[in-house]
Design an enzyme around this catalytic site. Structure first.
Site, PDB file in Angstrom:
ATOM      1  N   ASN A   1     -24.386  -8.110  17.387  1.00 42.56           N
ATOM      2  CA  ASN A   1     -23.390  -9.170  16.882  1.00 42.56           C
ATOM      3  C   ASN A   1     -23.543 -10.283  17.764  1.00 42.56           C
ATOM      4  O   ASN A   1     -23.449 -11.580  17.178  1.00 42.56           O
ATOM      5  CB  ASN A   1     -21.990  -8.642  16.917  1.00 42.56           C
ATOM      6  CG  ASN A   1     -21.818  -7.437  15.913  1.00 42.56           C
ATOM      7  OD1 ASN A   1     -22.705  -7.028  15.298  1.00 42.56           O
ATOM      8  ND2 ASN A   1     -20.397  -6.857  15.936  1.00 42.56           N
TER       9      ASN A   1
ATOM     10  N   LYS B   1     -28.541 -16.598   6.638  1.00 44.85           N
ATOM     11  CA  LYS B   1     -29.630 -16.856   7.207  1.00 44.85           C
ATOM     12  C   LYS B   1     -30.588 -17.594   6.171  1.00 44.85           C
ATOM     13  O   LYS B   1     -31.502 -18.477   6.300  1.00 44.85           O
ATOM     14  CB  LYS B   1     -30.470 -15.658   7.831  1.00 44.85           C
ATOM     15  CG  LYS B   1     -29.986 -15.382   9.258  1.00 44.85           C
ATOM     16  CD  LYS B   1     -30.299 -13.961   9.729  1.00 44.85           C
ATOM     17  CE  LYS B   1     -29.505 -13.620  10.701  1.00 44.85           C
ATOM     18  NZ  LYS B   1     -28.112 -13.438   9.969  1.00 44.85           N
TER      19      LYS B   1
ATOM     20  N   SER C   1     -50.839 -36.684 -15.906  1.00 52.51           N
ATOM     21  CA  SER C   1     -50.198 -36.089 -16.999  1.00 52.51           C
ATOM     22  C   SER C   1     -51.283 -35.228 -17.645  1.00 52.51           C
ATOM     23  O   SER C   1     -52.427 -35.630 -17.645  1.00 52.51           O
ATOM     24  CB  SER C   1     -49.525 -36.887 -18.172  1.00 52.51           C
ATOM     25  OG  SER C   1     -49.588 -36.119 -19.336  1.00 52.51           O
TER      26      SER C   1
ATOM     27  N   GLN D   1     -24.712 -11.533   7.531  1.00 50.68           N
ATOM     28  CA  GLN D   1     -25.973 -11.675   7.445  1.00 50.68           C
ATOM     29  C   GLN D   1     -26.646 -12.670   6.442  1.00 50.68           C
ATOM     30  O   GLN D   1     -27.989 -13.142   6.367  1.00 50.68           O
ATOM     31  CB  GLN D   1     -26.791 -10.282   7.006  1.00 50.68           C
ATOM     32  CG  GLN D   1     -28.067  -9.879   6.893  1.00 50.68           C
ATOM     33  CD  GLN D   1     -28.708  -8.638   6.821  1.00 50.68           C
ATOM     34  OE1 GLN D   1     -28.265  -7.845   8.025  1.00 50.68           O
ATOM     35  NE2 GLN D   1     -29.109  -8.151   5.897  1.00 50.68           N
TER      36      GLN D   1
ATOM     37  N   ASN E   1     -47.282 -40.522 -12.362  1.00 50.81           N
ATOM     38  CA  ASN E   1     -45.818 -39.998 -12.244  1.00 50.81           C
ATOM     39  C   ASN E   1     -45.543 -39.816 -10.836  1.00 50.81           C
ATOM     40  O   ASN E   1     -46.003 -39.507 -10.017  1.00 50.81           O
ATOM     41  CB  ASN E   1     -45.770 -38.634 -12.984  1.00 50.81           C
ATOM     42  CG  ASN E   1     -46.094 -38.744 -14.335  1.00 50.81           C
ATOM     43  OD1 ASN E   1     -45.851 -39.922 -14.962  1.00 50.81           O
ATOM     44  ND2 ASN E   1     -46.491 -37.862 -14.874  1.00 50.81           N
TER      45      ASN E   1
ATOM     46  N   THR F   1     -25.370 -54.458  -8.127  1.00 54.24           N
ATOM     47  CA  THR F   1     -24.166 -53.468  -8.000  1.00 54.24           C
ATOM     48  C   THR F   1     -23.885 -53.176  -9.485  1.00 54.24           C
ATOM     49  O   THR F   1     -24.530 -53.883 -10.368  1.00 54.24           O
ATOM     50  CB  THR F   1     -22.765 -54.433  -7.575  1.00 54.24           C
ATOM     51  OG1 THR F   1     -22.588 -55.450  -8.471  1.00 54.24           O
ATOM     52  CG2 THR F   1     -22.943 -55.082  -6.388  1.00 54.24           C
ATOM     53  N   HIS F   2     -23.421 -52.046  -9.701  1.00 49.81           N
ATOM     54  CA  HIS F   2     -23.558 -51.447 -11.352  1.00 49.81           C
ATOM     55  C   HIS F   2     -24.834 -51.386 -11.924  1.00 49.81           C
ATOM     56  O   HIS F   2     -24.759 -51.678 -13.064  1.00 49.81           O
ATOM     57  CB  HIS F   2     -22.300 -52.175 -11.823  1.00 49.81           C
ATOM     58  CG  HIS F   2     -21.099 -52.648 -11.140  1.00 49.81           C
ATOM     59  ND1 HIS F   2     -20.068 -51.539 -11.578  1.00 49.81           N
ATOM     60  CD2 HIS F   2     -20.782 -53.195 -10.540  1.00 49.81           C
ATOM     61  CE1 HIS F   2     -18.930 -52.152 -10.503  1.00 49.81           C
ATOM     62  NE2 HIS F   2     -19.564 -52.998 -10.093  1.00 49.81           N
TER      63      HIS F   2
ATOM     64  N   TYR G   1     -16.994  -9.797  13.558  1.00 47.46           N
ATOM     65  CA  TYR G   1     -18.224  -9.684  12.777  1.00 47.46           C
ATOM     66  C   TYR G   1     -18.123  -8.922  11.556  1.00 47.46           C
ATOM     67  O   TYR G   1     -17.382  -7.892  11.478  1.00 47.46           O
ATOM     68  CB  TYR G   1     -19.509  -9.079  13.428  1.00 47.46           C
ATOM     69  CG  TYR G   1     -20.844  -9.040  12.832  1.00 47.46           C
ATOM     70  CD1 TYR G   1     -21.540 -10.153  12.824  1.00 47.46           C
ATOM     71  CD2 TYR G   1     -21.002  -7.795  12.351  1.00 47.46           C
ATOM     72  CE1 TYR G   1     -22.717  -9.949  12.135  1.00 47.46           C
ATOM     73  CE2 TYR G   1     -22.185  -7.532  11.523  1.00 47.46           C
ATOM     74  CZ  TYR G   1     -22.944  -8.796  11.367  1.00 47.46           C
ATOM     75  OH  TYR G   1     -24.291  -8.852  10.708  1.00 47.46           O
TER      76      TYR G   1
ATOM     77  N   SER H   1     -33.047  -6.952   6.542  1.00 47.91           N
ATOM     78  CA  SER H   1     -33.043  -8.555   6.341  1.00 47.91           C
ATOM     79  C   SER H   1     -34.545  -8.794   7.220  1.00 47.91           C
ATOM     80  O   SER H   1     -34.636  -9.862   7.411  1.00 47.91           O
ATOM     81  CB  SER H   1     -31.871  -9.079   7.333  1.00 47.91           C
ATOM     82  OG  SER H   1     -31.876  -8.418   8.751  1.00 47.91           O
TER      83      SER H   1
HETATM   84  N1  ARG Z   1     -29.108  -8.363  10.639  1.00 46.38           N
HETATM   85  C1  ARG Z   1     -27.703  -8.493  11.138  1.00 46.38           C
HETATM   86  C2  ARG Z   1     -27.138 -10.066  10.903  1.00 46.38           C
HETATM   87  O1  ARG Z   1     -27.804 -10.795  10.533  1.00 46.38           O
HETATM   88  C3  ARG Z   1     -27.458  -8.632  12.587  1.00 46.38           C
HETATM   89  C4  ARG Z   1     -26.193  -8.191  13.057  1.00 46.38           C
HETATM   90  C5  ARG Z   1     -25.989  -6.667  12.548  1.00 46.38           C
HETATM   91  N2  ARG Z   1     -24.861  -6.006  13.154  1.00 46.38           N
HETATM   92  C6  ARG Z   1     -24.397  -4.769  12.911  1.00 46.38           C
HETATM   93  N3  ARG Z   1     -23.392  -4.439  13.438  1.00 46.38           N
HETATM   94  N4  ARG Z   1     -24.789  -4.399  11.775  1.00 46.38           N
HETATM   95  O2  ARG Z   1     -26.053 -10.190  10.842  1.00 46.38           O
END
Ligand code: ARG
Length: 465
Positions: free
Chosen positions: A116, A331, A283, A328, A291, A161-162, A323, A29
């Site tokens: 975690n 994100k 355009s 993950q 535009n 309205t409408h 967890y 990640s």
């Molecule tokens: N990259 C992980 C996430 O975003 C971090 C936590 C990972 N923890 C684990 N026990 N593998 O969630």
């Protein structure tokens, strides 16, 4: 380094072979969570100070850790830090380089901590910052509406309205409607901040720690007013992310509704407003085109922002405690929403400052479409005619006008009296757009007196009065 009999991971002790490169690439990640480096380092510094305070590391070890982390932050900022995908994420990338820099002291940093509780801490620090930033951008946007409301105070336009002309309103009233809309967005984010602003660190992997940590100290260091109450909940909770994405989803929907109005208003059919050239595009084939691509893109981007909310809700659905690596996946949707909403708000604010309204067209638009028919009905009510009857009488007058290609304002007193004998000379005070607007003088109404008060309140709110 990779071979068949050992793993080179920080967690590799019990492994007998290296991770498959497909698995490594699939699970890394770092290419997106590197964005959390500042928050990760701030969290680690606070954690290290606590470890020193309770005696789990020495004062000199703390010094080395803090110096190493400061160095790493500078390297990341000057683009000299080498991120290693085989170290999975931002947490292990930083920790590994810290150990390379300061040795054994660095190996003590992860004492009484798990990734975690670390990852959710980072997200909370990140979203605390971004929520405040977006609240600021919302205030900037509100200023744009307030400035337009001030500039055009008194100008009347059709209210719809409408998508049919309904009743005349002040343009400023319409602008202040958006002020209110985006005010609720600020309130929502501020409320969400209460749930973001909770310290999860100290929850360990899921069950806390046997080591003598001081969570309140870390909370104070990082400016959290609260510490999480349950370690299992703390490492698996992503509700604050859902709330943030929902609040942002609604912001983008509001921007999209506004965008739609801008697209309509700037069309030749309406010609109510013009966007400054610097926020329009042309355009490649039709030389005459100008535009409204910025509002169109903002409207179009509501798809991804709403999608990001659904993505995270779906990630959470059916997750057992506590967890799970699924988390993950929270994100990228968050980062995309932060980027999209921030950019959309910025572009929209700038666009508003270059927006101009066509006074002539707006005035003309209020003179057609029988928009004072309700005023005429209310006039009859004041002359003691039950509203339902008044509605019918005015309906007949409108039908007469349509048949004879007239507006209500074109009718003579005699013609009007043909519909009801209670109508007198004073009727002409309510048939024009201005009288109509100013008669709606109830709180929250569009009369100039009400709108002036609302505008002053908004200016005071934003500190521009
Ligand atoms: N990259 C992980 C996430 O975003 C971090 C936590 C990972 N923890 C684990 N026990 N593998 O969630």
């Amino acid at each position: 380094m990779k071979n068949k009999t050992e793993s080179n991971k920080p967690w590799g002790g019990r492994f007998t072979e290296a991770t498959a490169s497909s698995a490594e690439a699939f699970s890394a990640s770092i290419h997106f969570d590197m964005r959390l480096y500042r928050h990760d380092i701030a969290g680690s510094k606070a954690h290290a100070k606590m470890l020193a305070k309770v005696g789990l590391i020495s004062g000199s070890e703390l010094e080395q850790i803090l110096a190493g982390l400061t160095e790493i932050e500078a390297e990341i900022e000057s683009n000299t830090f080498v991120f290693r995908p085989e170290l999975e994420d931002i947490h292990m990338n930083i920790e590994k380089v810290l150990v390379e820099k300061v040795g054994q002291a660095g190996e003590k940093l992860h004492t009484a901590r798990s990734r975690n509780d670390q990852v959710t801490l980072d997200m909370r620090l990140y979203l605390r910052e971004e929520s405040q930033h977006i609240i600021g951008l919302l205030s900037d946007l509100q200023k744009g509406f307030v400035q337009l409301a001030r500039e055009y105070l008194g100008l009347i336009m059709p209210g719809y309205t409408h998508m049919q002309r309904a009743q005349p309103v002040l343009l400023s009233h319409h602008m202040l409607a958006y002020f209110e809309m985006f005010n609720r967005d600020k309130e929502r984010l501020s409320d969400c901040l209460k749930r973001i602003n909770v310290l999860p660190l100290g929850s360990g992997a899921l069950a806390g720690t046997s080591l003598p940590i001081d969570r309140d100290f870390v909370a104070r260091e990082l400016g959290f007013p609260k510490v999480s109450a349950n370690s299992m909940d703390a490492v698996s909770d992503r509700d604050f992310i859902v709330e943030f994405l929902a609040a942002c989803g609604l912001i983008q929907i509001h921007l999209s509704r506004l965008s739609e109005e801008l697209v309509l208003w700037t069309s030749q059919e309406f010609s109510f407003a013009a966007i400054a050239d610097r926020y329009c595009t042309g355009s490649s084939i039709m030389p005459q085109k100008k535009n409204p691509d910025m509002p169109e893109l903002i409207r179009g981007k509501s798809g991804r922002v709403v999608g990001n909310l659904i993505t995270v809700l779906t990630v959470l659905k059916g997750l057992p405690m506590t967890y799970n690596r699924d988390l993950q996946e929270d994100k990228e949707p968050v980062f995309d929403t932060v980027d999209t909403v921030s950019q959309s708000l910025t572009v929209m604010s700038e666009l508003l400052s270059g927006l101009s309204f066509n006074r002539e067209t707006l005035k003309h638009a209020t003179e057609t479409g029988f928009m004072t028919a309700t005023d005429l009905a209310e006039y009859l009510v004041l002359k003691n005619i039950p509203f339902r009857q008044a509605h019918g009488i005015v309906g007949k007058a409108v039908a007469f006008c349509i048949k004879n290609s007239k507006e209500l304002t074109d009718l003579t007193l005699k013609e009007l009296q043909g519909f009801s004998d209670v109508i007198a000379e004073d009727v002409f005070g309510v048939l024009g757009a201005e009288g109509s607007v100013n008669s709606r003088n109830t709180s929250g109404g569009t009369a100039i007196a009400q709108v002036t008060k609302a505008l002053e309140r908004a200016e005071t709110d934003l500190g521009i009065r």
